[in-house]
Design an enzyme around this catalytic site. Structure first.
Site, PDB file in Angstrom:
ATOM      1  N   SER A  38       0.812  -1.214   0.000  1.00 55.01           N
ATOM      2  CA  SER A  38       0.000   0.000   0.000  1.00 55.01           C
ATOM      3  C   SER A  38       0.846   1.266   0.000  1.00 55.01           C
ATOM      4  CB  SER A  38      -0.905  -0.021   1.248  1.00 55.01           C
ATOM      5  OG  SER A  38      -2.087   0.668   0.989  1.00 55.01           O
ATOM      6  N   CYS A  42       2.712   6.623  -7.033  1.00 53.05           N
ATOM      7  CA  CYS A  42       2.634   7.863  -7.818  1.00 53.05           C
ATOM      8  C   CYS A  42       3.485   8.979  -7.209  1.00 53.05           C
ATOM      9  CB  CYS A  42       1.181   8.324  -7.925  1.00 53.05           C
ATOM     10  SG  CYS A  42       0.096   7.026  -8.542  1.00 53.05           S
ATOM     11  N   THR A 272     -11.843 -13.627 -14.097  1.00 50.06           N
ATOM     12  CA  THR A 272     -11.058 -14.163 -15.204  1.00 50.06           C
ATOM     13  C   THR A 272     -11.832 -15.338 -15.813  1.00 50.06           C
ATOM     14  OG1 THR A 272      -9.935 -15.758 -13.812  1.00 50.06           O
ATOM     15  CG2 THR A 272      -8.936 -13.567 -13.962  1.00 50.06           C
ATOM     16  N   PRO A 275     -13.939 -18.704 -12.789  1.00 55.41           N
ATOM     17  CA  PRO A 275     -14.844 -17.869 -11.982  1.00 55.41           C
ATOM     18  C   PRO A 275     -14.386 -17.656 -10.538  1.00 55.41           C
ATOM     19  CG  PRO A 275     -15.910 -19.938 -12.663  1.00 55.41           C
ATOM     20  CD  PRO A 275     -14.590 -19.889 -13.358  1.00 55.41           C
ATOM     21  N   ILE A 277     -11.315 -16.924  -9.780  1.00 53.93           N
ATOM     22  CA  ILE A 277     -10.139 -16.040  -9.799  1.00 53.93           C
ATOM     23  C   ILE A 277     -10.538 -14.692 -10.411  1.00 53.93           C
ATOM     24  CG2 ILE A 277      -7.760 -15.725 -10.597  1.00 53.93           C
ATOM     25  CD1 ILE A 277      -7.453 -18.722 -10.764  1.00 53.93           C
ATOM     26  N   ALA A 279      -9.348 -10.576 -11.239  1.00 54.20           N
ATOM     27  CA  ALA A 279      -8.115  -9.818 -11.530  1.00 54.20           C
ATOM     28  C   ALA A 279      -8.461  -8.341 -11.650  1.00 54.20           C
ATOM     29  CB  ALA A 279      -7.461 -10.325 -12.817  1.00 54.20           C
TER      30      ALA A 279
HETATM   31  P1  FAD Z   1       0.884  -2.125  -8.554  1.00 52.65           P
HETATM   32  O1  FAD Z   1       0.521  -0.943  -7.807  1.00 52.65           O
HETATM   33  O2  FAD Z   1       2.106  -2.092  -9.382  1.00 52.65           O
HETATM   34  O3  FAD Z   1       1.016  -3.328  -7.525  1.00 52.65           O
HETATM   35  C1  FAD Z   1       1.318  -4.627  -7.932  1.00 52.65           C
HETATM   36  C2  FAD Z   1       2.068  -5.316  -6.809  1.00 52.65           C
HETATM   37  O4  FAD Z   1       2.059  -6.693  -7.035  1.00 52.65           O
HETATM   38  C3  FAD Z   1       3.532  -4.927  -6.775  1.00 52.65           C
HETATM   39  O5  FAD Z   1       3.869  -4.343  -5.533  1.00 52.65           O
HETATM   40  C4  FAD Z   1       4.276  -6.231  -6.985  1.00 52.65           C
HETATM   41  O6  FAD Z   1       5.433  -6.349  -6.182  1.00 52.65           O
HETATM   42  C5  FAD Z   1       3.251  -7.250  -6.578  1.00 52.65           C
HETATM   43  N1  FAD Z   1       3.458  -8.550  -7.232  1.00 52.65           N
HETATM   44  C6  FAD Z   1       3.577  -8.788  -8.571  1.00 52.65           C
HETATM   45  N2  FAD Z   1       3.723 -10.112  -8.794  1.00 52.65           N
HETATM   46  C7  FAD Z   1       3.697 -10.707  -7.585  1.00 52.65           C
HETATM   47  C8  FAD Z   1       3.822 -12.048  -7.185  1.00 52.65           C
HETATM   48  N3  FAD Z   1       3.978 -13.029  -8.055  1.00 52.65           N
HETATM   49  N4  FAD Z   1       3.763 -12.312  -5.861  1.00 52.65           N
HETATM   50  C9  FAD Z   1       3.598 -11.332  -4.969  1.00 52.65           C
HETATM   51  N5  FAD Z   1       3.481 -10.059  -5.280  1.00 52.65           N
HETATM   52  C10 FAD Z   1       3.531  -9.735  -6.592  1.00 52.65           C
HETATM   53  N6  FAD Z   1      -1.022   6.436 -12.029  1.00 52.65           N
HETATM   54  C11 FAD Z   1      -1.822   7.518 -12.003  1.00 52.65           C
HETATM   55  O7  FAD Z   1      -3.023   7.400 -12.255  1.00 52.65           O
HETATM   56  N7  FAD Z   1      -1.322   8.746 -11.699  1.00 52.65           N
HETATM   57  C12 FAD Z   1      -0.014   8.932 -11.401  1.00 52.65           C
HETATM   58  O8  FAD Z   1       0.409  10.052 -11.121  1.00 52.65           O
HETATM   59  C13 FAD Z   1       0.842   7.832 -11.445  1.00 52.65           C
HETATM   60  N8  FAD Z   1       2.159   7.966 -11.180  1.00 52.65           N
HETATM   61  C14 FAD Z   1       2.950   6.872 -11.169  1.00 52.65           C
HETATM   62  C15 FAD Z   1       4.294   7.027 -10.868  1.00 52.65           C
HETATM   63  C16 FAD Z   1       5.122   5.926 -10.836  1.00 52.65           C
HETATM   64  C17 FAD Z   1       6.565   6.118 -10.554  1.00 52.65           C
HETATM   65  C18 FAD Z   1       4.600   4.639 -11.080  1.00 52.65           C
HETATM   66  C19 FAD Z   1       5.483   3.448 -11.022  1.00 52.65           C
HETATM   67  C20 FAD Z   1       3.265   4.470 -11.390  1.00 52.65           C
HETATM   68  C21 FAD Z   1       2.429   5.591 -11.447  1.00 52.65           C
HETATM   69  N9  FAD Z   1       1.091   5.458 -11.761  1.00 52.65           N
HETATM   70  C22 FAD Z   1       0.282   6.552 -11.756  1.00 52.65           C
HETATM   71  C23 FAD Z   1       0.511   4.159 -12.113  1.00 52.65           C
HETATM   72  C24 FAD Z   1      -0.136   3.518 -10.915  1.00 52.65           C
HETATM   73  O9  FAD Z   1       0.748   3.510  -9.855  1.00 52.65           O
HETATM   74  C25 FAD Z   1      -0.542   2.124 -11.286  1.00 52.65           C
HETATM   75  O10 FAD Z   1      -1.464   2.193 -12.331  1.00 52.65           O
HETATM   76  C26 FAD Z   1      -1.171   1.377 -10.133  1.00 52.65           C
HETATM   77  O11 FAD Z   1      -0.298   1.326  -9.037  1.00 52.65           O
HETATM   78  C27 FAD Z   1      -1.521  -0.046 -10.557  1.00 52.65           C
HETATM   79  O12 FAD Z   1      -1.974  -0.745  -9.459  1.00 52.65           O
HETATM   80  P2  FAD Z   1      -1.838  -2.322  -9.404  1.00 52.65           P
HETATM   81  O13 FAD Z   1      -2.326  -2.732  -8.074  1.00 52.65           O
HETATM   82  O14 FAD Z   1      -2.427  -2.943 -10.590  1.00 52.65           O
HETATM   83  O15 FAD Z   1      -0.274  -2.610  -9.514  1.00 52.65           O
END
Ligand code: FAD
Length: 820
Positions: A38, A42, A272, A275, A277, A279
């Protein structure tokens, strides 16, 4: 019920938290590979840049706090290596100890996010190449900067690349940004991104657009990045921000369906193909709100909302995720830019018909300090007016307008509906007619036929057939105008209607579209039906055609003006100890500031200084160009936020800088003697350059050069045998010319044309059209025509005929004559 969540950031934590809030009895396990859950990804660039000082403020929760508040079992440093769908369990490795175990689930949530793209290039594993996705990545980059790194190359000009470039520059590094597309922030249309590019240049970021990294190598501990044009950038480190791809490894090996764009395929409930799972987040493929096509749109807002929806559905509610419209925003030093819905290029690709308007209203009331114009583009459906997309760049109030557009698009509103929105207004925040209302007025005018527009991209191919009418003031016209335009200021239009043609199109324009709209209405009601006005005025035109520099002002070298903006050089005392007058023109739209400059300078004596401030963005180019033409000295000019401060010293005489200005005539004459493709091209490149600098141009074609003006097709009738033979042997027109060297039976010339096309160098026919549209006079030498047996009807239309006398007369009036 036991829920296992893979990925503990945006989507994953939202799913876990929502599930807990709806089901107090569920067992919820969150498995996160990195050491943090968490966290605010960004915010990562801003901790590197020092804006967010406290690293801990990015860590929004810990496993302990989540246990305490939501009774979640959060395990950091635990990576899921596989999913066994039959046994409904995941295989986990605890990274620190190497311990492996299986964790059973009733419902599984996949929220693994996306992974940075690492192109398979030579040297990509160099330790100086970093990515930014999580806290650990951020720490690595920040450590380099804290330890005194001086230079960085950012590869990728998307949102993250631009944010990193800004933050590294703020830390004092010299930053090069490399972007494969011909613009930064590729989701925006190019002419909108252009304003941000100029601003980045002003802040010293060196942009390399249309280029990609080709390879990397070590350079004495630094990293050398070789670009596709062979240029090598050496820096203390490089940041790879070349985009992300959905992390689908687990989904793929578990046999879950993927979508056509390569993301995890989900239904409206975010289930996905299994059913049990779900995402969510960057890993899934969504439906694009406007096109309805499958899309990958990695943004925090959609990820969080999807996570919440997953939680609801797991707990038995029936909640759907409809689509993603890609609302995004970025801060670029003092500017802000962003978009929502479809860009024009997306609509073109999807084959979707659209109309568009541009406008440049102020962020808030012009008379209240701190206001500056913004650049807005709105796209909507022809007929219905349904909103399809909007993009905004500017200084103040950009976020507010973007969010109103985003809401309107989500609500399925039309451009006409924008007229009726009642938005918050007081002078520090907006205008009684808000920019969003203004977009509605203009769009509705266009839909109703109260307005017909022409666009920057219509120049020169379409405008060549008509008259380009500039209704700005003569001072503005003198500083910059569209090549070939005729200036009739709006106030004089009624008395000079006889100068407006009724038998051909009239392309009217002004700076932003207000005066040209008045002119348009006037002309239409006076029976001139072929009139259209330039959408977005000269400001949009300049962004589209990359020509923001006023004639007379040298094109700045990149990095543009990095120093004056950062440092405040001391203002020297006035030359003759004269007086200093201060004038504040902030909020005044062009031509207000330049008119005021002229009036104030007329009142001053040589040696006196004028300190002037303005927020019209054109002033930073206009003031130096005006001073150069009028013999005054710019002592200092710099920009702070939207505010431009200039110190100008009155000169002794008017227009003392060049002979051109002294004679009051700026004219160039070109003699095109050669008929070689490369030489004729060189002539037209220079001619177009001279036109762009406000020069008159006459091109005199003699001997072989005349071939560039020949029409394809049969020769004129009634020619003698020798003349006919000459005619057969010589090339007909620009497409038939060949290279002076390496023609190689046509192969060399064909290769050159291909390379020019690839490198976006304009072809000779386009250069000729553009010179003619710009007002160049093309004269064919009658003596040479006679000798070579070429008849006037064999030349393209509009060519003047003249002899040596005509040429010498033109040359006499010119300050430069070139023989090619
Ligand atoms: P993430 O937040 O990437 O989380 C996925 C997590 O899953 C990761 O921590 C990873 O370690 C974990 N994981 C992956 N595979 C495994 C596994 N096999 N086992 C255990 N854990 C695993 N979006 C905006 O809208 N505005 C912004 O200003 C913006 N700025 C950004 C700046 C940066 C530097 C970055 C990197 C991203 C930014 N984004 C922004 C994009 C936004 O952060 C992402 O769209 C969002 O965090 C996606 O959420 P998520 O939960 O899908 O993936």
């Amino acid at each position: 019920m036991k829920i296992v969540v893979i990925g503990g950031v945006a989507a994953g934590m939202s799913a876990a938290a929502r599930t807990r809030r709806l089901d107090e009895t569920a067992e919820i396990v969150v498995l996160e590979r990195s050491q943090h859950v968490s966290f605010a990804n960004c915010g990562l660039p801003y901790h590197v840049g020092g804006v967010i000082k406290d690293r801990d403020s990015l860590l929004l929760q810990t496993p302990q706090s989540l246990k305490a508040s939501l009774n979640l079992d959060v395990r950091v440093g635990h990576e899921v290596r596989g999913i066994d769908r039959q046994r409904k369990s995941v295989h986990v490795i605890e990274l620190e100890s190497g311990r492996e175990y299986d964790e059973a689930y009733d419902k599984l949530v996949l929220a693994p996010g996306a992974t940075p793209i690492r192109p398979n290039l030579a040297g990509i594993d160099h330790p100086g190449i970093l990515v930014l996705r999580n806290i650990e990545d951020m720490d690595r980059i920040k450590t380099k900067v804290d330890k005194g790194a001086k230079t960085a190359v950012v590869i990728g000009g998307g949102y993250i690349g631009v944010e990193m470039a800004e933050n590294l520059r703020e830390r004092g590094l010299n930053v090069d940004l490399v972007e494969m597309a011909d613009q930064i922030i590729p989701p925006l249309d190019r002419e909108i991104a252009r304003d941000l590019e100029i601003h980045m240049g002003e802040h010293g970021v060196v942009l390399h657009l249309g280029l990609a990294a080709a390879s990397f190598r070590d350079a004495a501990g630094q990293v050398a990045v070789e670009l596709t044009n062979g240029k090598v950038l050496v820096a203390d480190f490089a940041i790879l921000a070349a985009g992300v791809r959905p992390d689908t490894q687990l989904a793929r090996s578990a046999g879950l369906d993927l979508g056509p764009r390569g993301g995890i395929k989900v239904n409206a409930h975010l289930q996905t193909s299994d059913p049990d799972i779900y995402a969510a987040g960057d890993a899934v493929e969504v439906s694009d709100t406007i096109t309805g096509l499958p899309a990958l749109i990695p943004l925090a807002g959609p990820a969080n909302r999807q996570g919440r929806i997953v939680g609801e559905n797991i707990c038995g509610r029936d909640t759907s995720y409809s689509s993603t419209q890609g609302t995004a925003i970025v801060k670029v030093f003092d500017m802000t830019g962003g978009g929502t819905g479809a860009a024009e290029k997306t609509l073109i690709k999807a084959g979707r018909p659209y109309l568009k308007v541009y406008l440049h209203p102020s962020g808030h009331a012009g008379y209240y300090p701190g206001s500056a114009p913004m650049h807005i583009k709105v796209l909507f459906e022809p007929g219905t007016g349904k909103l399809l997309g909007a993009q905004v760049v500017g200084y103040d109030g950009v976020d507010k307008r973007l969010d109103v557009f985003a809401t309107a698009i989500r609500a399925g509103m039309t451009v006409a509906d924008l007229q009726h929105l009642e938005l918050a207004y007081a002078p520090p925040f907006g205008s009684a007619k808000d920019p969003v209302n203004m977009a509605g007025f203009i769009g509705t005018n266009l839909l109703k036929g109260d307005l017909a527009l022409w666009y920057a991209e219509d120049f020169p191919a379409k405008t060549v057939a008509g008259m380009i009418l500039d209704v700005r003031s003569p001072q503005e016209f003198e500083l910059w105008h569209i090549p070939g335009a005729v200036n009739i200021p709006l106030g004089k239009l009624r008395s000079q209607l006889d100068r407006i043609p009724r038998d051909k199109p009239v392309f009217v324009y002004c700076k932003v579209g207000f005066r040209s709209y008045l002119a348009y209405r006037l002309l239409r009601q006076r029976g001139i039906t072929g009139v259209t006005m330039l959408a977005g005025g000269s400001l949009t035109f300049q962004s589209y055609h990359d020509s923001p520099v006023a004639p007379g002002q040298p094109t700045p070298e990149k990095p543009r003006a990095s120093l004056p903006y950062a440092e405040e050089p001391a203002v020297p005392a006035t030359a003759s100890g004269g007086k200093t007058v201060e004038v504040d023109c902030c909020g005044l739209q062009c031509p207000g500031p330049i008119k005021r400059l002229k009036d104030e300078m007329a009142r001053l004596s040589p040696g006196d200084q004028l300190r002037m401030s303005a927020t019209d963005p054109g002033f930073i180019k206009d003031a130096p160009a005006w001073c150069l033409k009028n013999g005054h000295e710019i002592v200092r000019i710099h920009k702070e936020g939207a505010r431009i401060e200039a110190v100008i010293q009155k000169g002794e005489t008017i227009a003392k800088t060049t002979g051109v200005q002294a004679s009051g005539r700026d004219k160039k004459t070109f003699v095109i003697f050669s008929g070689d493709l490369d030489k004729v091209m060189a002539g037209f490149v220079m001619a177009n350059g001279a036109l762009a600098m406000g020069s008159e141009v006459t091109m005199f074609f003699t001997f072989w050069g005349i071939n560039a003006l020949r029409k394809p097709g049969p020769q004129a009738a009634g020619k003698g045998m020798l003349d006919k033979m000459f005619g057969w042997m010589m090339p007909k027109g620009p497409d038939a010319l060949t290279l002076s060297k390496m023609h190689m039976m046509g192969m060399g010339t064909a290769m050159m044309k291909l390379v020019m096309k690839q490198k976006r160098v304009e072809s000779l026919p386009v250069l000729i059209a553009s010179a003619r549209a710009g007002g160049a006079k093309l004269v064919a030498c009658t003596m040479s025509m006679d000798v070579m047996g070429i008849k006037p009807e064999e030349l393209v239309d509009g060519i003047e005929l003249g002899g040596v006398g005509a040429f010498l007369g033109e040359a006499d009036e010119s300050n430069v004559t070139m023989f090619i």
